[in-house]
Design a protein around this motif. Structure first.
Motif, PDB file in Angstrom:
ATOM      1  N   UNK A 238       0.851  -1.186   0.000  1.00 49.27           N
ATOM      2  CA  UNK A 238       0.000   0.000   0.000  1.00 49.27           C
ATOM      3  C   UNK A 238       0.890   1.240   0.000  1.00 49.27           C
ATOM      4  N   UNK A 239       1.070   1.853  -1.163  1.00 45.91           N
ATOM      5  CA  UNK A 239       1.966   3.002  -1.272  1.00 45.91           C
ATOM      6  C   UNK A 239       1.374   4.247  -0.633  1.00 45.91           C
ATOM      7  N   UNK A 244       1.972   8.195   3.843  1.00 44.65           N
ATOM      8  CA  UNK A 244       1.434   8.747   5.088  1.00 44.65           C
ATOM      9  C   UNK A 244       2.368   8.461   6.259  1.00 44.65           C
ATOM     10  N   UNK A 245       2.973   7.274   6.267  1.00 48.34           N
ATOM     11  CA  UNK A 245       3.902   6.913   7.346  1.00 48.34           C
ATOM     12  C   UNK A 245       5.148   7.793   7.340  1.00 48.34           C
ATOM     13  N   UNK A 246       5.472   8.347   6.191  1.00 46.92           N
ATOM     14  CA  UNK A 246       6.643   9.208   6.083  1.00 46.92           C
ATOM     15  C   UNK A 246       6.299  10.689   6.209  1.00 46.92           C
ATOM     16  N   UNK A 254       2.850  12.542  -2.118  1.00 45.90           N
ATOM     17  CA  UNK A 254       3.981  11.623  -2.084  1.00 45.90           C
ATOM     18  C   UNK A 254       4.417  11.243  -3.486  1.00 45.90           C
ATOM     19  N   UNK A 255       3.475  10.843  -4.326  1.00 44.08           N
ATOM     20  CA  UNK A 255       3.792  10.384  -5.675  1.00 44.08           C
ATOM     21  C   UNK A 255       4.398  11.505  -6.508  1.00 44.08           C
ATOM     22  N   UNK A 267       5.272   3.538  -7.684  1.00 39.06           N
ATOM     23  CA  UNK A 267       4.851   2.265  -8.282  1.00 39.06           C
ATOM     24  C   UNK A 267       5.737   1.894  -9.463  1.00 39.06           C
ATOM     25  N   UNK A 268       6.078   2.880 -10.292  1.00 41.16           N
ATOM     26  CA  UNK A 268       6.955   2.616 -11.432  1.00 41.16           C
ATOM     27  C   UNK A 268       8.348   2.205 -10.966  1.00 41.16           C
ATOM     28  N   UNK A 269       8.841   2.821  -9.891  1.00 48.42           N
ATOM     29  CA  UNK A 269      10.148   2.448  -9.368  1.00 48.42           C
ATOM     30  C   UNK A 269      10.122   1.021  -8.812  1.00 48.42           C
ATOM     31  N   UNK A 270       9.051   0.678  -8.107  1.00 48.20           N
ATOM     32  CA  UNK A 270       8.896  -0.685  -7.604  1.00 48.20           C
ATOM     33  C   UNK A 270       9.027  -1.697  -8.731  1.00 48.20           C
ATOM     34  N   UNK A 271       8.334  -1.448  -9.825  1.00 46.55           N
ATOM     35  CA  UNK A 271       8.337  -2.390 -10.954  1.00 46.55           C
ATOM     36  C   UNK A 271       9.707  -2.413 -11.627  1.00 46.55           C
ATOM     37  N   UNK A 272      10.370  -1.263 -11.720  1.00 43.13           N
ATOM     38  CA  UNK A 272      11.639  -1.198 -12.439  1.00 43.13           C
ATOM     39  C   UNK A 272      12.746  -1.992 -11.745  1.00 43.13           C
TER      40      UNK A 272
END
Length: 276
Positions: A238-239, A244-246, A254-255, A267-272
């Motif tokens: 859950x991004x 929110x945690x940061x 955030x995005x 999300x794109x960085x996660x996938x990359x």
């Protein structure tokens, strides 16, 4: 002594990369340590202080620290939580080729003149790509070596890094402010609160911080939060919750900040880097 974990990630003729995690139990200065050879250390989680003679350096995710062979230093952890760093040892002939002459001493074994430089968001992203890729065995050796040399070049580049220049008193003030921010990344600090913590007026703090780091205090805090996001992307599905945690006000905040810094959404960085 603090608990120390060293995980080898890559060892070739070109570069040795280690993931170093310290528990941070030692709040005061440790016993003296000594590096075997010049290498670069990129903190990516937590914060510590390195004491080199009378010169102290706050090590956090906006910095690269330079360690010289046979140079004694001590470490302390004034903020709880320990730290984690990516350590890169580049073959000395290659490091000499990469390092600008004005940043190293002449003659003898290679040794850097300064303790640290501030790195840019692209260098932070390269640290994350290297670490995640090697940990998950998603990066081929040739790719990892190339990325490591690119990271070092960027960390030493005059246009992509910054060497703080200030009197010792002003540097210590800025370092105290960094420790305050690093102690609670999610807190939505006010300028008055940070200034009170370091014992100066808000006006003076903003002026000195800008003078020393060449960026505003709020932007420095944002960079710390985003670097922590790079570290945690593999642990969150859950991004929105991660943002929110940061301390970000919303997922869009955030995005947007992440994309502006690193050129991709979370999300794109996660996938990359194959985190999801």
């Amino acid at each position: 002594m603090s608990r120390l974990s060293v995980q080898p990630l890559l060892d070739t003729e070109t570069v040795t990369i280690r993931d170093v995690v310290c528990g941070g139990e030692c709040k005061h200065k440790s016993l003296e340590e000594c590096a075997h050879a010049a290498h670069l250390v990129f903190p990516y989680r937590g914060v510590y202080v390195r004491h080199l003679g009378r010169n102290d350096a706050v090590a956090e995710a906006n910095q690269v620290l330079f360690f010289n062979g046979a140079e004694g230093y001590r470490v302390s952890h004034p903020v709880e939580g320990g730290d984690a760093c990516l350590s890169l040892t580049i073959a000395e002939p290659l490091l000499r080729e990469l390092a600008p002459k004005e940043q190293v001493h002449e003659g003898g074994a290679l040794a850097f003149r300064r303790q640290r430089r501030r790195i840019d968001p692209r260098a932070q992203a390269l640290v994350a790509v290297l670490r995640h890729g090697l940990n998950r065995r998603a990066a081929e050796t040739l790719e990892a070596e190339t990325l490591a040399l690119t990271l070092v070049r960027r960390a030493l580049g005059e246009r992509t890094s910054h060497a703080a220049g200030a009197s010792p008193g002003r540097q210590k003030l800025v370092d105290r402010a960094k420790l305050v921010l690093s102690g609670d990344l999610a807190r939505r600090w006010t300028l008055a609160e940070v200034a009170a913590e370091v014992g100066v007026s808000p006006v003076y703090l903003t002026q000195v911080f800008q003078l020393v780091e060449a960026m505003p205090l709020y932007r420095y805090q944002l960079r710390l939060r985003l670097a922590r996001a790079l570290d945690l992307l593999g642990e969150y599905d859950d991004l929105t919750a991660l943002g929110m945690d940061l301390g970000f006000s919303s997922h869009s905040h955030f995005s947007s900040a992440f994309r502006q810094a690193y050129g991709r959404t979370p999300a794109e960085f996660q996938r990359s880097v194959h985190l999801r």
